[in-house]
Design a protein around this motif. Structure first.
Motif, PDB file in Angstrom:
ATOM      1  N   CYS A 261     -80.274  65.604  29.519  1.00  0.00           N
ATOM      2  CA  CYS A 261     -80.736  66.010  28.193  1.00  0.00           C
ATOM      3  C   CYS A 261     -80.420  64.969  27.120  1.00  0.00           C
ATOM      4  CB  CYS A 261     -80.111  67.345  27.798  1.00  0.00           C
ATOM      5  SG  CYS A 261     -80.673  68.726  28.821  1.00  0.00           S
ATOM      6  N   HIS A 262     -79.189  64.446  27.135  1.00  0.00           N
ATOM      7  CA  HIS A 262     -78.731  63.570  26.059  1.00  0.00           C
ATOM      8  C   HIS A 262     -78.923  62.083  26.348  1.00  0.00           C
ATOM      9  CE1 HIS A 262     -77.156  66.903  23.792  1.00  0.00           C
ATOM     10  NE2 HIS A 262     -76.486  67.319  24.844  1.00  0.00           N
TER      11      HIS A 262
ATOM     12  N   GLY B 158     -82.784  66.678  24.745  1.00  0.00           N
ATOM     13  CA  GLY B 158     -81.624  66.862  23.878  1.00  0.00           C
ATOM     14  C   GLY B 158     -81.464  65.712  22.905  1.00  0.00           C
TER      15      GLY B 158
ATOM     16  N   GLY C 208     -76.224  58.503  25.866  1.00  0.00           N
ATOM     17  CA  GLY C 208     -75.872  59.411  24.781  1.00  0.00           C
ATOM     18  C   GLY C 208     -76.739  59.286  23.546  1.00  0.00           C
TER      19      GLY C 208
ATOM     20  N   ALA D 182     -79.508  62.846  20.378  1.00  0.00           N
ATOM     21  CA  ALA D 182     -78.451  61.847  20.496  1.00  0.00           C
ATOM     22  C   ALA D 182     -77.128  62.501  20.119  1.00  0.00           C
ATOM     23  CB  ALA D 182     -78.736  60.663  19.581  1.00  0.00           C
ATOM     24  N   ILE D 183     -76.069  62.141  20.820  1.00  0.00           N
ATOM     25  CA  ILE D 183     -74.760  62.707  20.513  1.00  0.00           C
ATOM     26  C   ILE D 183     -73.790  61.649  19.998  1.00  0.00           C
ATOM     27  CG2 ILE D 183     -74.963  64.658  22.076  1.00  0.00           C
ATOM     28  CD1 ILE D 183     -73.295  63.055  24.108  1.00  0.00           C
TER      29      ILE D 183
ATOM     30  N   CYS E 179     -74.765  66.117  31.609  1.00  0.00           N
ATOM     31  CA  CYS E 179     -75.222  65.887  30.238  1.00  0.00           C
ATOM     32  C   CYS E 179     -76.394  64.903  30.110  1.00  0.00           C
ATOM     33  CB  CYS E 179     -74.068  65.355  29.375  1.00  0.00           C
ATOM     34  SG  CYS E 179     -72.516  66.235  29.558  1.00  0.00           S
TER      35      CYS E 179
ATOM     36  N   TYR F  88     -70.462  63.257  33.095  1.00  0.00           N
ATOM     37  CA  TYR F  88     -71.527  63.133  32.106  1.00  0.00           C
ATOM     38  C   TYR F  88     -72.896  63.022  32.785  1.00  0.00           C
ATOM     39  CZ  TYR F  88     -74.392  61.555  28.249  1.00  0.00           C
ATOM     40  OH  TYR F  88     -75.393  61.456  27.325  1.00  0.00           O
TER      41      TYR F  88
ATOM     42  N   GLY G 141     -79.810  60.235  23.189  1.00  0.00           N
ATOM     43  CA  GLY G 141     -80.902  61.209  23.183  1.00  0.00           C
ATOM     44  C   GLY G 141     -81.815  61.057  24.382  1.00  0.00           C
TER      45      GLY G 141
ATOM     46  N   MET H 131     -78.016  74.439  25.001  1.00  0.00           N
ATOM     47  CA  MET H 131     -76.956  73.716  25.701  1.00  0.00           C
ATOM     48  C   MET H 131     -76.011  74.707  26.363  1.00  0.00           C
ATOM     49  SD  MET H 131     -74.092  71.150  24.177  1.00  0.00           S
ATOM     50  CE  MET H 131     -72.538  71.012  25.042  1.00  0.00           C
TER      51      MET H 131
END
Length: 96
Positions: free
Chosen positions: A32-33, A43, A37, A45-46, A29, A25, A39, A71
């Motif tokens: 961006c996120h 990117g 997670g 928020a996931i 990831c 992660y 945000g 993405m």
């Protein structure tokens, strides 16, 4: 005692998966996120989106990516995908 041993083994294996998944992660990831997670600058928020997908749907999304949204997709071996998903499942929304 046997059940206890099985539970300890299960949780230790899941913790190891999540730790490896955290590394995936962070490297793929988090820029961006966000590290948690929730945000980042590039990117969304996931956290809230994770629960809307089962593990297979999440793996498919990670594999395909969302090219129209910027993405990239990631072709991860099954064990690394499983560890990334295990980590994603460990993320929680911040308490307010």
């Amino acid at each position: 005692m046997r059940v206890f041993t099985l539970l300890v083994t299960f949780f230790a294996a899941n913790a190891a998966l999540a730790q490896t998944g955290e590394q995936e992660y962070v490297s793929r990831c988090a820029a961006c996120h966000g590290a948690d997670g929730n945000g980042g600058e590039r990117g969304p928020a996931i956290i809230t989106r994770l629960q809307a997908r089962n593990d297979q749907q999440l793996a498919d999304l990670i594999h395909r990516g969302l090219p129209g949204a910027g993405m990239p997709g990631y072709d991860l071996p099954p064990a690394r995908m499983a560890s990334l998903i295990a980590f994603l499942r460990s993320l929680r929304a911040p308490r307010v």
